[in-house]
Design a protein around this motif. Sequence first.
Motif, PDB file in Angstrom:
ATOM      1  N   MET A  55     102.493  37.056  95.099  1.00 30.65           N
ATOM      2  CA  MET A  55     103.183  38.293  94.716  1.00 30.65           C
ATOM      3  C   MET A  55     103.109  39.380  95.796  1.00 30.65           C
ATOM      4  SD  MET A  55     104.598  37.658  91.933  1.00 30.65           S
ATOM      5  CE  MET A  55     105.314  39.251  91.543  1.00 30.65           C
ATOM      6  N   VAL A  76     100.694  41.136  96.565  1.00 28.09           N
ATOM      7  CA  VAL A  76      99.753  42.219  96.249  1.00 28.09           C
ATOM      8  C   VAL A  76      98.668  42.191  97.317  1.00 28.09           C
ATOM      9  CG1 VAL A  76      98.023  43.017  94.603  1.00 28.09           C
ATOM     10  CG2 VAL A  76     100.214  42.134  93.779  1.00 28.09           C
ATOM     11  N   TYR A 126     104.824  38.563  86.636  1.00 26.96           N
ATOM     12  CA  TYR A 126     103.397  38.326  86.844  1.00 26.96           C
ATOM     13  C   TYR A 126     102.601  38.968  85.706  1.00 26.96           C
ATOM     14  CZ  TYR A 126      98.971  38.277  89.547  1.00 26.96           C
ATOM     15  OH  TYR A 126      97.684  38.081  90.003  1.00 26.96           O
ATOM     16  N   PRO A 176      98.937  39.620  85.223  1.00 29.99           N
ATOM     17  CA  PRO A 176      97.672  39.485  85.958  1.00 29.99           C
ATOM     18  C   PRO A 176      96.480  39.356  85.021  1.00 29.99           C
ATOM     19  CG  PRO A 176      98.378  41.762  85.972  1.00 29.99           C
ATOM     20  CD  PRO A 176      99.448  40.998  85.249  1.00 29.99           C
ATOM     21  N   GLY A 223      97.133  44.708  83.514  1.00 29.09           N
ATOM     22  CA  GLY A 223      97.973  45.724  84.151  1.00 29.09           C
ATOM     23  C   GLY A 223      98.771  46.596  83.201  1.00 29.09           C
ATOM     24  N   PHE A 244      99.866  49.998  81.511  1.00 33.09           N
ATOM     25  CA  PHE A 244      99.828  51.391  81.958  1.00 33.09           C
ATOM     26  C   PHE A 244      99.331  52.265  80.812  1.00 33.09           C
ATOM     27  CE2 PHE A 244     103.627  49.492  84.093  1.00 33.09           C
ATOM     28  CZ  PHE A 244     103.007  49.289  85.316  1.00 33.09           C
ATOM     29  N   PRO A 245      98.110  52.800  80.911  1.00 31.62           N
ATOM     30  CA  PRO A 245      97.564  53.588  79.801  1.00 31.62           C
ATOM     31  C   PRO A 245      98.319  54.895  79.563  1.00 31.62           C
ATOM     32  CG  PRO A 245      96.016  53.513  81.650  1.00 31.62           C
ATOM     33  CD  PRO A 245      97.124  52.588  81.984  1.00 31.62           C
ATOM     34  N   SER A 246      98.962  55.436  80.591  1.00 27.21           N
ATOM     35  CA  SER A 246      99.679  56.706  80.411  1.00 27.21           C
ATOM     36  C   SER A 246     101.003  56.527  79.687  1.00 27.21           C
ATOM     37  CB  SER A 246      99.973  57.358  81.758  1.00 27.21           C
ATOM     38  OG  SER A 246      98.819  57.436  82.528  1.00 27.21           O
ATOM     39  N   LEU A 247     101.427  55.280  79.498  1.00 28.30           N
ATOM     40  CA  LEU A 247     102.711  55.019  78.859  1.00 28.30           C
ATOM     41  C   LEU A 247     102.479  54.460  77.457  1.00 28.30           C
ATOM     42  CD1 LEU A 247     103.625  55.346  81.811  1.00 28.30           C
ATOM     43  CD2 LEU A 247     105.152  53.408  81.479  1.00 28.30           C
ATOM     44  N   GLU A 295     107.283  52.332  76.129  1.00 21.55           N
ATOM     45  CA  GLU A 295     107.592  52.676  77.523  1.00 21.55           C
ATOM     46  C   GLU A 295     107.134  51.587  78.489  1.00 21.55           C
ATOM     47  OE1 GLU A 295     107.449  57.552  77.664  1.00 21.55           O
ATOM     48  OE2 GLU A 295     105.577  56.447  77.591  1.00 21.55           O
ATOM     49  N   ILE A 318     110.117  50.081  80.819  1.00 25.29           N
ATOM     50  CA  ILE A 318     110.073  50.281  82.263  1.00 25.29           C
ATOM     51  C   ILE A 318     110.388  48.967  82.991  1.00 25.29           C
ATOM     52  CG2 ILE A 318     107.606  49.779  82.588  1.00 25.29           C
ATOM     53  CD1 ILE A 318     107.376  51.956  84.529  1.00 25.29           C
ATOM     54  N   ALA A 319     110.095  47.851  82.335  1.00 26.10           N
ATOM     55  CA  ALA A 319     110.255  46.544  82.992  1.00 26.10           C
ATOM     56  C   ALA A 319     111.653  45.967  82.801  1.00 26.10           C
ATOM     57  CB  ALA A 319     109.218  45.568  82.451  1.00 26.10           C
ATOM     58  N   ARG A 349     106.003  42.343  78.358  1.00 22.17           N
ATOM     59  CA  ARG A 349     106.562  43.150  79.441  1.00 22.17           C
ATOM     60  C   ARG A 349     107.116  42.254  80.551  1.00 22.17           C
ATOM     61  NH1 ARG A 349     102.457  47.018  82.348  1.00 22.17           N
ATOM     62  NH2 ARG A 349     101.777  44.995  83.067  1.00 22.17           N
ATOM     63  N   ARG A 379     113.319  57.544  82.405  1.00 20.11           N
ATOM     64  CA  ARG A 379     112.808  56.307  82.978  1.00 20.11           C
ATOM     65  C   ARG A 379     112.084  56.583  84.294  1.00 20.11           C
ATOM     66  NH1 ARG A 379     113.180  50.718  83.666  1.00 20.11           N
ATOM     67  NH2 ARG A 379     113.226  50.271  85.875  1.00 20.11           N
ATOM     68  N   ASP A 423      99.104  55.206  87.358  1.00 16.21           N
ATOM     69  CA  ASP A 423      98.153  54.295  86.700  1.00 16.21           C
ATOM     70  C   ASP A 423      97.835  53.092  87.584  1.00 16.21           C
ATOM     71  OD1 ASP A 423      97.937  55.771  84.418  1.00 16.21           O
ATOM     72  OD2 ASP A 423      99.361  54.600  83.246  1.00 16.21           O
ATOM     73  N   MET A 427     100.988  47.031  90.004  1.00 14.87           N
ATOM     74  CA  MET A 427     101.619  46.428  88.834  1.00 14.87           C
ATOM     75  C   MET A 427     103.076  46.880  88.706  1.00 14.87           C
ATOM     76  SD  MET A 427     100.903  44.241  86.531  1.00 14.87           S
ATOM     77  CE  MET A 427     102.443  43.548  85.950  1.00 14.87           C
TER      78      MET A 427
END
Lengths: 239, 291
Positions: free
Chosen positions: A52, A54, A84, A86, A90, A92-95, A99, A103-104, A152, B167, B177, B181
């Motif tokens: 990937m 990364v 992926y 992982p 992965g 996102f705690p803020s979302l 969301e 986002i994906a 996601r 978005r 975050d 990812m």
Amino acid sequence: MSKVLLEVDKLQAWYDQSHILQGVSISVTEGTVLSVLGRNGAGKTTLLNSIMAVLKKRKGRVTYAGKDIQSLQSYQIASLGIAYVPETRGIFPSLSVRENLEIAARAPITSGQREAWSLEKVYKLFPRLEERAENGGGQLSGGEQQMLSIARALMTNPDLLILDEPTEGLAPLVVQEIEAFLTELKQKGLTMLLVEQSLGFATSLADDIVILGKGKIRWAGAPSELAKDPKIQHTWLGV
Amino acid sequence: MFTDPTFLFIQTLNGLQLAMLLFLLSVGLSVIFGLMNFINLAHGTLYMLGAYFGLWVYVNTGSFWVALALAPIGVMVVGMVFYVTLIKRLRTAPPLKQVLVTFGLIFVGLDAVRMSWGNLSKSIPTPDVFSQSVTIFGEIYPSYRLFIIGLGVAVFVILYFVLERTRIGSVIRAGVDDRDMVSCLGINVDLAFFGVFCIGCYLAGLSGAVAGAVFPVEPGMDMSILILTLIVVVVGGLGSLKGAVVGSLMIGMAETFGQVFLPQFASVTIYALMVVVLLVRPGGLFPTRAA
């Protein structure tokens, strides 16, 4: 008939000074599941992170659908149709959960055979996520996080799904649930690259198995052959 | 006098006004840092450039509003040039290198300003609309300062809406975050970052242009505001809009009231506040990442 979707050729990778992958070659055929097994520290996650992009410090050749992807950035590789999940999930705690999924969202690359995923379809597959839609990503249990991470990945409408120990650290009931989802995905024809520590589910889902040990491929073959070879199992998987 | 409600109210307005300027500056710095771990010490320089650009446009056009509209855009263009020539290469560099390069930019900015506009203190006159003061509770208060407060609130509302309801906002929050990812989902985080960087520069320029009508426009105005801004970011927590708002309010108020009530300790009030906050919450008040 079926063609090779992902091909990794003599891949080497480093974390700082340590030489983790020492020439790993695998190939994933379209419509099949390849399981990569190996102990902790065998280099399984490093292999996925290298594919990937990364992990940047790597050498060798990675091709996807005949295209050299070694020099591409992570987002470009993902946009080719690779998703992926992982080991760290992965999320996102803020979302919020919704969301995280939205986002994906992306249209499928290959039109045709498989139907495209949408928020509704993903919710149907994982009703728990719909209940938790407005919750923050950080408020989920481990099992819910794993479901969200898989859901996601599906929202990107991938042709290849890469999963790193998807059932690790989860309660037995949740493990069964996730295994059932993955079996269903396989039946729908989704190509998967699955990493696990040991035999079991990975073996039953896989069409092909590769065993990774200390950064090299130690064994490759069909699940039925591995079952007949306790010596290999003992040496490289510790069973 | 100190317990006079009118006096307290006026000081509160002063504190609010400073807080709003700090907010315009710190929100960009904070989100840029949160999204890509990039420390831009030259953020104060962008503020100073905003003030000087505003002054320059004002001198040439005679219009405050044209200056207010164009100066931030000019600063954003300068920021874009920095991004392409320097910052892009520094993206993965260790923090010390980032600090050294952007610290160097402070001096470059300072001398560039001295060469172009000289050492003397200048100011941007407020437009006629604000020539009248308003009377609040029998006290006279400059209406321009109320305009600054309103502007800060408006920017906050817009940023909040974009970050929480769109978005691109989701992508930015997710990028803070876990950058890798977001990339693995097929999203170009670098592009999102470039956008955030540009907006951050724009707001720094806006803040400078607005401040040019209240504070003296002079070389060195960047350093005094940079320190306050860094304290806001540290107190509020890196990478969060909420942190930037609350941090700005706390520091703006502490600075204003500190100078009134404890003039002999004025220079240490905000540092004392920062120490207390960091002792209780080492990651700041609203950290977006586990410290």
